[in-house]
Design an enzyme around this catalytic site. Structure first.
Site, PDB file in Angstrom:
ATOM      1  N   TRP A   1       0.738   2.200  -2.461  1.00 41.83           N
ATOM      2  CA  TRP A   1       0.751   2.397  -3.913  1.00 41.83           C
ATOM      3  C   TRP A   1      -0.659   2.382  -4.503  1.00 41.83           C
ATOM      4  CZ3 TRP A   1       0.098  -0.102  -8.720  1.00 41.83           C
ATOM      5  CH2 TRP A   1      -0.543  -1.339  -8.664  1.00 41.83           C
ATOM      6  N   ASN A   2      -1.624   1.786  -3.793  1.00 41.95           N
ATOM      7  CA  ASN A   2      -3.001   1.726  -4.270  1.00 41.95           C
ATOM      8  C   ASN A   2      -3.915   2.034  -3.081  1.00 41.95           C
ATOM      9  OD1 ASN A   2      -5.493   1.121  -5.359  1.00 41.95           O
ATOM     10  ND2 ASN A   2      -4.817  -0.739  -6.382  1.00 41.95           N
TER      11      ASN A   2
ATOM     12  N   TYR B   1      -9.476  -6.011   7.257  1.00 44.73           N
ATOM     13  CA  TYR B   1      -8.420  -6.085   8.273  1.00 44.73           C
ATOM     14  C   TYR B   1      -8.950  -5.755   9.671  1.00 44.73           C
ATOM     15  CZ  TYR B   1      -3.952  -5.121  10.586  1.00 44.73           C
ATOM     16  OH  TYR B   1      -2.892  -5.110  11.448  1.00 44.73           O
TER      17      TYR B   1
ATOM     18  N   PRO C   1      -7.083   3.346  -2.782  1.00 46.97           N
ATOM     19  CA  PRO C   1      -8.468   2.865  -2.729  1.00 46.97           C
ATOM     20  C   PRO C   1      -8.589   1.416  -2.271  1.00 46.97           C
ATOM     21  CG  PRO C   1      -8.137   4.166  -4.706  1.00 46.97           C
ATOM     22  CD  PRO C   1      -6.785   3.992  -4.085  1.00 46.97           C
TER      23      PRO C   1
ATOM     24  N   HIS D   1      -5.803 -11.497  -7.765  1.00 46.87           N
ATOM     25  CA  HIS D   1      -4.775 -11.465  -8.809  1.00 46.87           C
ATOM     26  C   HIS D   1      -4.863 -12.700  -9.705  1.00 46.87           C
ATOM     27  CE1 HIS D   1      -2.906  -8.119  -6.642  1.00 46.87           C
ATOM     28  NE2 HIS D   1      -2.094  -7.960  -7.675  1.00 46.87           N
TER      29      HIS D   1
END
Length: 512
Positions: A404-405, A417, A407, A442
């Site tokens: 979904w994101n 990772y 970039p 977040h």
């Protein structure tokens, strides 16, 4: 007697002769045919070689009659069978075994029902609260004092950290400072990059929550960009130790050399990329991963650019209107059930908030990841436009977060990772570390601007780990996709209500 016998014999012979003559003259041959036969022509020989066979033609006629009779009989039997039976072995269309997949009409029905139900809620909201949209109130969300602009000033100060990264790389490229010293300078620069804006937001009373979110969002993006800038230049130095490179200007911000009226872009090699124009192109480009040679589109499409600009302006106004008209009254009406711990009313308020909250989230996704990022990419002729993938088809939680994101996913994969995996860690340890970093940012973007540290955003992100394990282990296909959608629709309003309720709850506790 002898004469009579001879006359009888002669009478007997005459019919025989007549019969022989008639037999020889039954099919008289034309003169032309005789001449052809005498001359040995091909046509006459062909006729002699292929004589007509009446028995063969009769056999064909009989076979055709038999076929027609069989077809007629079969049709009569089928008509009789249709009268006697009307059932065949088959599955229902909605059964998975039927293989039926054309549900376009049902999808259209769902869209119509969604529009009608939300239209009813919108009309109910207008009747109950009136028109609450106020553009001036939007400005007050970012500025308390029109003469004090703390958030834009904080964004301007970020240029100091950009220059620090550029000049550190220049010193490293010529060997003035060692790799250890450069790593220490980057550690100080990136740590200050996160701590300085958060301390400013917490201490300045003129900083609004919306302004704080905007400023910290810019600094978070800049942190990830400069971290990628550091890694890529370090990899280039490692390659340079083994192979010499030619110094050229950066393709990211190329030199303008004209050949027959067309611009020619030179390929870049390290350290030719260490320029002001190159680093600022990367800072404004819609990506978090640095490259020496970004893919570039051949030209700026003005019609495409104007469409994206119109979408940006339209959807940002729609988002502001929906928040003011729909979200704010629902949250205000949800405080009393939470204070009274009325669980049935709490559930009703949460479900009522879920639909508009999710709709706003979908509009924000399209506005930011499609309209805004494509606008910036087209303006800068940035070629890689894969900002998202088909996350709406996600059958697992990990697939959603990876698509979904794009970039952020590319940055996490490239700079976090894979380095952890190369150091010997297993897959689950690396994924958990990625979720920890995501949970930290977040919480950083929620708690600091709101000036309350409840760790709800952090816990919400970390709860994705057991949810991802459960969905990946026990749910597949449509069930997994439904679980992902439920987590998106229900999870966000729960966090919003908790984050809103806790401050008011503690304020009520402090009252005498």
């Amino acid at each position: 007697m002898h004469q009579i016998e001879e006359m009888g014999d002669s009478n007997d012979r005459v019919p025989m002769m007549t019969r022989r003559t008639r037999r020889s003259t039954i099919g008289p041959t034309p003169a032309g045919a005789n001449s052809k036969h005498a001359n040995g022509s091909k046509q006459g020989s062909a006729r002699e070689k292929t004589p007509s066979h009446p028995s063969h033609s009769n056999r064909k006629v009989k076979e055709e009659k038999q076929v027609h009779e069989a077809v007629r009989t079969q049709q009569e039997r089928s008509k009789i069978g249709e009268r006697l039976s009307c059932h065949v072995l088959q599955e229902s269309l909605l059964s998975s075994a039927s293989g039926y997949s054309n549900y376009r009409g049902i999808l259209n029905w769902c869209v119509v029902m969604l529009v009608l139900s939300n239209a009813r809620l919108f009309l109910e909201n207008l009747i109950k609260y009136g028109i609450l949209v106020d553009p001036i109130q939007v400005v007050s969300l970012f500025l308390k004092d029109p003469y004090s602009w703390p958030a834009p000033c904080l964004v301007i100060v970020s240029n100091v950290f950009i220059m620090a990264a550029l000049y550190t790389e220049r010193r490293l490229s010529v060997g003035i400072i060692s790799e250890t010293t450069g790593a220490f300078l980057y550690l100080v620069n990136l740590t200050t990059l996160l701590c300085f804006p958060s301390a400013t937001v917490l201490t300045l009373t003129s900083m609004t929550p919306a302004g704080g979110v905007f400023a910290l969002g810019v600094y978070t993006i800049l942190f990830m960009k400069l971290y990628s800038y550091k890694d890529v230049n370090m990899w280039c130095r490692e390659i340079r130790h083994t192979k010499a490179r030619t110094l050229t200007r950066s393709h990211s911000c190329p030199s303008v050399a004209r050949s027959n009226g067309s611009v020619v872009h030179a390929h870049v090699s390290y350290p030719g990329n260490l320029t002001h124009r190159d680093i600022y192109y990367f800072v404004f480009a819609p990506t978090l991963c640095y490259e020496l040679n970004f893919p570039r589109s051949p030209r700026i499409r003005k019609s495409f650019l104007l469409r994206r600009l119109f979408e940006m302006l339209f959807f940002i106004q729609l988002l502001i209107g929906l928040v003011q008209q729909w979200i704010v009254p629902t949250i205000q009406n949800s405080m009393k059930p939470f204070q009274d711990m009325d669980f049935s009313r709490m559930m009703e308020r949460m479900l009522k908030l879920a639909v508009p909250n999710h709709l706003i989230w979908l509009i924000f996704f399209y506005w930011f990841f499609h309209s805004s990022m494509n606008f910036v990419a087209e303006l800068m002729r940035f070629g890689d436009r894969e900002f998202y993938r088909d996350w709406w088809n996600s059958e697992t939680v990990t697939y959603f977060w990876a698509n979904w994101n794009i970039p952020v996913h590319k940055w996490c994969l490239r700079h976090f990772y894979k380095p952890i995996m190369r150091r010997g860690a297993n897959k689950w340890v690396a994924q958990t570390a990625v979720f920890l970093v995501s949970a930290f940012f977040h919480e950083y973007l929620v708690s600091v601007p709101l000036k309350m540290f409840r760790l709800w955003a952090f816990m919400g992100m970390m709860s994705q780990i057991p949810l991802a394990w459960f969905v990946g282990r026990f749910l597949r296909g449509n069930h997994g996709n439904a679980a992902v959608w439920i987590s998106l629709i229900i999870g966000q309003p729960v966090v919003v209500l908790i984050e809103t309720w806790l401050p008011s709850y503690h304020c009520c506790e402090t009252l005498p």
